[in-house]
Design a protein around this motif. Structure first.
Motif, short mmCIF file in Angstrom:
data_model
loop_
_atom_site.label_atom_id
_atom_site.label_comp_id
_atom_site.label_asym_id
_atom_site.label_seq_id
_atom_site.Cartn_x
_atom_site.Cartn_y
_atom_site.Cartn_z
N ALA A 53 0.83 -1.20 0.00
CA ALA A 53 0.00 0.00 0.00
C ALA A 53 0.87 1.25 0.00
CB ALA A 53 -0.93 -0.01 1.21
N ILE A 54 1.98 1.21 0.72
CA ILE A 54 2.89 2.37 0.75
C ILE A 54 3.55 2.54 -0.61
CG2 ILE A 54 5.02 3.28 1.76
CD1 ILE A 54 4.11 1.74 4.37
N ALA A 55 4.02 1.42 -1.19
CA ALA A 55 4.65 1.48 -2.50
C ALA A 55 3.68 2.01 -3.55
CB ALA A 55 5.16 0.09 -2.91
N ARG A 56 2.42 1.56 -3.47
CA ARG A 56 1.40 1.97 -4.43
C ARG A 56 1.18 3.48 -4.38
NH1 ARG A 56 -4.73 -0.11 -3.72
NH2 ARG A 56 -4.56 1.26 -1.93
N ALA A 57 1.36 4.05 -3.19
CA ALA A 57 1.17 5.49 -3.05
C ALA A 57 2.43 6.26 -3.45
CB ALA A 57 0.77 5.82 -1.62
N VAL A 58 3.61 5.85 -2.96
CA VAL A 58 4.81 6.65 -3.22
C VAL A 58 5.27 6.57 -4.66
CG1 VAL A 58 5.82 6.85 -0.94
CG2 VAL A 58 6.25 4.81 -2.28
#
Lengths: 377, 282
Positions: free
Chosen positions: A145-150
């Motif tokens: 989820a963090i990778a998808r955002a950053v």
């Protein structure tokens, strides 16, 4: 001089007649790690959703880089969100989940490939691209989820209790991980949590909220050492909060005695709340103590003992490495910098007495029990 | 074990009413009237190709129409308030509470050359207008006893079976997933295309199963709405058991072939939905 990126100006949020946010004024600097901290229902998630564009404030303005964005829909904002419980796309594999935003932006295929790999290795998930969402653990899904955002290189990343569903050990690891990611990608993080320890560990700035109002804004040190009112003092760490009177500058009256302190600027004779952190109290022999009391409870905590001491009916929590048995008569000594004086507030008298102390307070503060009501607001 | 004994009634039921009939059908299909084992029943199957073709073509058309009508309906209903959703679902289910034959008879009287629809069109002067324009001699819009009428009957009767599973799948999509897509830059159309639709496919898949299978094997519709002009598999099989052509062996063979074709269709479809948690008939 840090640049201001987001400003909430006099934001009010009402659902029917419930006031969720009560005139919030807040600015967030570029590349800052800012945490909105407070108990369930304090309005922190609503504040985040207003920045993300998922909710419109009933009144007040939201500015991004100086431009009013109240009416800009989420998909046009230069902000990305890491949702509570991740909200991954279960019909896509990890690679496609991360690539989602890039594909919508019609990024060329080779760049998509490069940036997704980059983002996955940033969150230590290199090589996981082909896996299905279900095949990952909670901590791994969180990192996706963090990778998808950053991967979209937003100017601001909003994180809504992202670690709430993880167990304690994993949460501690992820806290450090998140701080590292924030420094590595160099963007603004706005982080929502009810966990004071999480907030103290990661933030540059903490915004303590309660009842739809901002209670205090400051660095973790400021918030811990100089709490503005009894709510903040109690919510951040452990505090003994005692009624006192400022007799003159640098002299505090308490329990009918005078204590030297470092605070000034109060009216002579002004009633105040006195915060004494449990670790700032030294146990000495009764004849050397500034005050004497009776030990009523001792709990071994590993590094220290939690000792509850009765001072004329008001119970203090003292954290010390010295063991004092229950029933012992002890004296205490507090250095002048151990006192923190606060003006009386609406929260005076509600917090800071350890009469109802229970040895489980740590677990209550940190345990997953609180995480499940994170859906409030 | 205690738990195991609880399952005995179900096992018995399955054995008697599911497995045994299947075994009987297979046994009948591979034997002749005198009881000898034979493949004759299958060798003659080619004669009935039109019935197979009609059944599968009409069922496919009906299923497609059900998706086209049912999907948007399910989608928009799921966006409504709780009250609207409940009322809408009840209205969708309402016709199901009435007898199948009654519903079909109602359509007969609507679609007839002198039925309600034609009477209405005649009264408002549509035919006069058409005749005046084209110089033809149109007296009615011929609807009954056509393949179109059969498809209409299938759609009308089986549409709820398409709407329900699609609705329940769309209804369960986590709103945060939709917010996540918006957050990543997707506008409403994109959210639908890239998130909502793919996530709702399992519902479509089970809807297709639930519409296609009864449509393929329906038998009364073709007689009532199709005027018996279009022979469907259901009618063909019925004839082998109840009609003049009495031949249960051939009937079983046809039923068996139909079952195999349906199973193959479903297997292919489930392949498309692989990885989704759809309702599988296999």
């Amino acid at each position: 001089m840090p640049k201001e990126l987001i400003r909430l100006s006099d934001c009010v949020m009402k659902f029917d007649n419930d006031v969720i946010l009560d005139h919030i004024n807040l600015y967030i600097n570029d590349k800052e790690f800012l945490t909105l901290l407070g108990p369930s229902g304090c309005g922190k998630t609503t504040t985040l959703r207003i920045i993300g564009g998922f909710q419109k404030p009933t009144a007040g303005d939201v500015f991004f880089d100086g431009v009013r964005i109240n009416d800009v829909p989420p998909h046009k904002r230069k902000v990305n969100t890491v949702f509570q419980k991740y909200a991954l796309f279960t019909h896509l594999n990890i690679f496609e989940n991360v690539a989602f935003g890039l594909r919508i932006a019609k990024t060329p295929e080779d760049e998509v490939r490069r940036r997704v790999e980059e983002a996955l290795s940033l969150v230590n998930l290199a090589g996981y691209g082909k896996r299905a969402v279900d095949a990952l653990s909670g901590g791994q899904q969180q990192r996706v989820a963090i990778a998808r955002a950053v991967v979209n290189r937003p100017q601001v990343l909003l994180l809504d209790e992202p670690l709430g569903a993880l167990d304690l050990k994993l949460r501690k690891d992820m806290q450090i991980e998140l701080k590292r990611i924030q420094q590595q990608v160099g963007i603004t993080f706005v982080y929502v949590t009810h966990d004071q320890e999480e907030a103290l560990t990661m933030s540059d700035t903490i915004v303590v909220m309660n009842g739809g109002k901002i209670q205090q804004i400051g660095s973790p040190e400021d918030i811990y050492n100089e709490p503005k009112n009894a709510f903040v003092a109690d919510f951040i760490g452990e505090s003994n909060i005692i009624d006192g009177v400022m007799q003159e500058d640098y002299v505090l009256g308490m329990y009918g005695r005078r204590f030297p302190c470092l605070d000034k600027g109060f009216a002579p004779g002004e009633a105040v709340d006195v915060v004494i952190r449990p670790e700032d109290i030294d146990i000495v022999s009764p004849d050397q103590g500034q005050l004497t009391g009776t030990v009523t409870e001792v709990t071994f905590k590993g590094v220290h003992y939690d000792t509850i001491v009765d001072f004329r009916g008001f119970k203090w929590l003292i954290q010390t490495t010295d063991y004092s048995p229950v029933g012992a008569r002890i004296g205490v000594k507090i250095d002048p910098d151990g006192f923190h004086i606060m003006k009386k507030s609406a929260y005076s008298g509600q917090f800071g007495d350890y009469s109802s102390y229970s040895a489980e307070y740590d677990e209550l503060n940190e345990g997953p029990g609180k995480a499940e009501d994170g859906d409030e607001e | 074990m205690k738990n195991k004994s609880l399952s005995i009634p179900y096992v018995v039921w399955m054995a008697f009413f599911v497995v045994a009939p299947l075994v009987l059908i297979v046994a009948y299909a591979f034997t002749a009237r005198d009881g000898s084992v034979t493949l004759d029943n299958f060798n003659n199957m080619g004669v009935y190709f039109p019935a197979f073709y009609n059944s599968f073509a009409l069922a496919a058309a009906a299923t497609l129409l059900c998706i086209l009508i049912g999907y948007p309906l399910a989608y928009f209903v799921s966006k409504e308030s709780l009250l609207v959703r409940k009322v809408a679902m009840m209205l969708i289910m309402l016709p199901m509470w009435m007898n199948f034959l009654l519903r079909t008879y109602a359509w007969m009287s609507l679609l007839d050359d002198n039925g309600l629809i034609n009477q209405f069109l005649r009264t408002v002067g549509v035919f006069d207008l058409v005749n005046a324009l084209s110089g033809g001699n149109m007296t009615c819009l011929h609807m009954i006893n056509t393949q179109g009428a059969i498809v209409l009957g299938m759609v009308y009767n089986f549409l709820p079976f398409m709407i329900m599973p699609i609705f329940s799948v769309i209804d369960k999509i986590d709103p945060r997933v939709i917010e996540a897509a918006q957050d990543l830059g997707a506008d409403n159309a994109m959210v639908f295309r890239k998130v909502v639709f793919p996530l709702s496919l399992p519902g479509v898949l089970s809807g297709v199963t639930m519409v296609f299978i009864p449509s393929v094997s329906t038998f009364a519709l073709s007689r009532l709405l199709g005027g018996g002009k279009t022979l469907l598999l259901g009618d063909l099989i019925e004839m082998q058991f109840l009609g003049n052509a009495y031949n249960p062996h051939l009937g079983s063979a046809i039923a068996l072939v139909m079952m195999v074709i349906v199973l193959v269709c479903m297997a292919v479809m489930n392949r498309f939905g692989e990885g989704e948690e759809g309702v599988s008939v296999l």
